[in-house]
Scaffold this active site. Structure first.
Site, PDB file in Angstrom:
ATOM      1  N   GLU A   1    -107.229  49.163  -3.694  1.00 53.99           N
ATOM      2  CA  GLU A   1    -107.566  49.957  -2.516  1.00 53.99           C
ATOM      3  C   GLU A   1    -108.930  49.629  -1.898  1.00 53.99           C
ATOM      4  OE1 GLU A   1    -105.816  51.913  -0.813  1.00 53.99           O
ATOM      5  OE2 GLU A   1    -104.192  52.723  -2.035  1.00 53.99           O
TER       6      GLU A   1
ATOM      7  N   SER B   1     -94.642  98.481 -41.514  1.00 53.06           N
ATOM      8  CA  SER B   1     -95.007  97.803 -42.759  1.00 53.06           C
ATOM      9  C   SER B   1     -96.143  96.804 -42.592  1.00 53.06           C
ATOM     10  CB  SER B   1     -93.777  97.086 -43.334  1.00 53.06           C
ATOM     11  OG  SER B   1     -92.771  98.013 -43.663  1.00 53.06           O
TER      12      SER B   1
END
Length: 415
Positions: free
Chosen positions: A81, A341
């Site tokens: 680019e 529990s």
């Protein structure tokens, strides 16, 4: 200073005022934030390995911006680019002049002459391409160069460049197309992602394969010619095939990923999870789920904590997240429910620490009545007496109530 300004001629005052306005406009020309975009939510483990992700609110796979860009990708991108990226101030006059000549000769736009900085500005603004817009890009590109380093600018571009379909940015593309993070990209993969933003429609798994392959290999040839890669690297890179199908992102600790997506959307969260331990725990729960499912127990959860560091190192909210049946997507860890529990191990621990209970100590397991409350075991049976460690392992209710009365409710509440 004021007297000197007042003594100036009218046109000189106007020139200074206009110049000041233009300077201030230039100084504050960049938007804040630079990109008005929504991002995917990422969750990684303690070592930075990706656990999972959720797509951005606009339906795009756009990972949050990062400053860590692989050197191979940066090399490929600049070669394709903007080879003078490291040297220009955001605008390359020679490239713009060459593009203008090419466009005039062709009678249409065949080249833009934009630098990577200008392309980053274009991604920020998302406006239609016009000559006026090009002029704005030139102005903002020079301003961007004054505020950010070259590495930061290329990172901004890499994080927001279109990569085909609903994939945006190098990090998302690396996972979707190659099944791994950007830091592991090969030369061939880096070259593929470098050429994609120029023509993102080429990344289609049913067509345009030859055109994309040609562009990739042309870039690799350029890298070979300028000495960036060796002949061996070139041959190995050109031999790599293009991705055939998109890859799914990891789905590790999905309930945790979902929770963080809801609470911290659009961010990259590095958790304390240990990926290796998480996978081991997943396997253990899957094996137990196979056994428990025969008794119609279809949901399991586990939370593993490093007590010395007070960190969660494994988070399994449920099993079979992807099956979408039997409530498997429900995060049991976060779901409101009776403590039941769950409190028994804490009571057992508190009493052991104070020497109020021994593992082999016998506890009564008989029918009792406490202020009108008659606790019963799940089996509705009683053993008469049972060792404390066995009562905990079997989650017996009566021995637990006896232990709690002995230890004291207020004392246990403050434990």
């Amino acid at each position: 200073m004021i007297d000197k300004f007042l003594s100036l001629k009218r046109w000189e005052k106007a020139t200074l005022i206009i110049g000041f306005i233009l300077m201030m406009g230039y100084a504050f020309s960049l938007p804040d934030p630079l990109f008005d975009a929504s991002y995917s939510t990422l969750v990684s483990d303690r070592n930075g390995e990706l656990l999972g992700a959720r797509i951005a609110s606009d339906g795009q796979w756009r990972f949050p911006p990062t400053d860590s860009i692989p050197d191979k990708y940066k090399t490929c991108l600049m070669a394709f680019e903007d080879r003078y990226f490291r040297y220009h101030p955001g605008v390359n006059p020679l490239s713009l002049g060459r593009a203008m000549v090419q466009n005039i000769k062709a009678g249409r736009v065949v080249s833009g002459g934009s630098t990577l900085t200008m392309q980053t500005v274009r991604l920020m603004r998302k406006n239609k391409r016009t000559y006026f817009e090009k002029f704005i890009e030139i102005i903002l590109a020079t301003r961007l160069e004054l505020s950010y380093s070259k590495n930061r600018i290329i990172a901004l571009y890499a994080s927001h460049a279109p990569m085909g379909g609903n994939v945006v940015g190098i990090d998302a593309a690396a996972w979707r197309y190659f099944g791994h993070g950007a830091r592991s990209l090969s030369w061939a993969e880096s070259a593929t992602l470098a050429v994609l933003p120029n023509s993102p429609s080429l990344m289609h798994f049913g067509r345009n394969r030859d055109a994309l392959l040609t562009k990739r290999n042309r870039l690799l040839q350029k890298l070979l010619d300028n000495g960036t890669i060796s002949e061996t690297d070139y041959r190995l890179a050109t031999a790599e095939p293009l991705p055939e199908n998109p890859h799914s992102l990891p789905q590790i600790a999905p309930h945790l990923v979902t929770r963080l997506y809801l609470s911290q959307p659009g961010t990259h969260v590095q958790s304390t999870i240990d990926k290796s331990l998480q996978l081991q725990a997943d396997n253990v729960l899957e094996r137990w789920n196979t056994e428990f499912s025969q008794n119609h127990i279809l949901n399991l959860a586990a939370l593993i904590v490093d007590l010395e560091k007070n960190e969660v190192i494994s988070y399994i909210g449920n099993v079979n997240f992807g099956k979408q049946q039997s409530g498997n997507q429900v995060d049991i860890i976060q779901s409101s429910r009776s403590t039941g529990s769950i409190l028994k191990p804490f009571l057992y621990c508190a009493m052991l620490q104070e020497g109020a209970l021994l593992p082999g100590e016998l506890l009564p397991d008989i029918p009792i009545n406490v202020g009108g409350f008659s606790p019963k075991n799940f089996s509705l049976q009683y053993d008469g007496a049972v060792h404390a460690n066995e009562a905990l392992a079997r989650s017996l209710n009566v021995p637990s109530v006896v232990s709690l009365r002995r230890y004291g409710v207020p004392k246990f509440y403050d434990f």
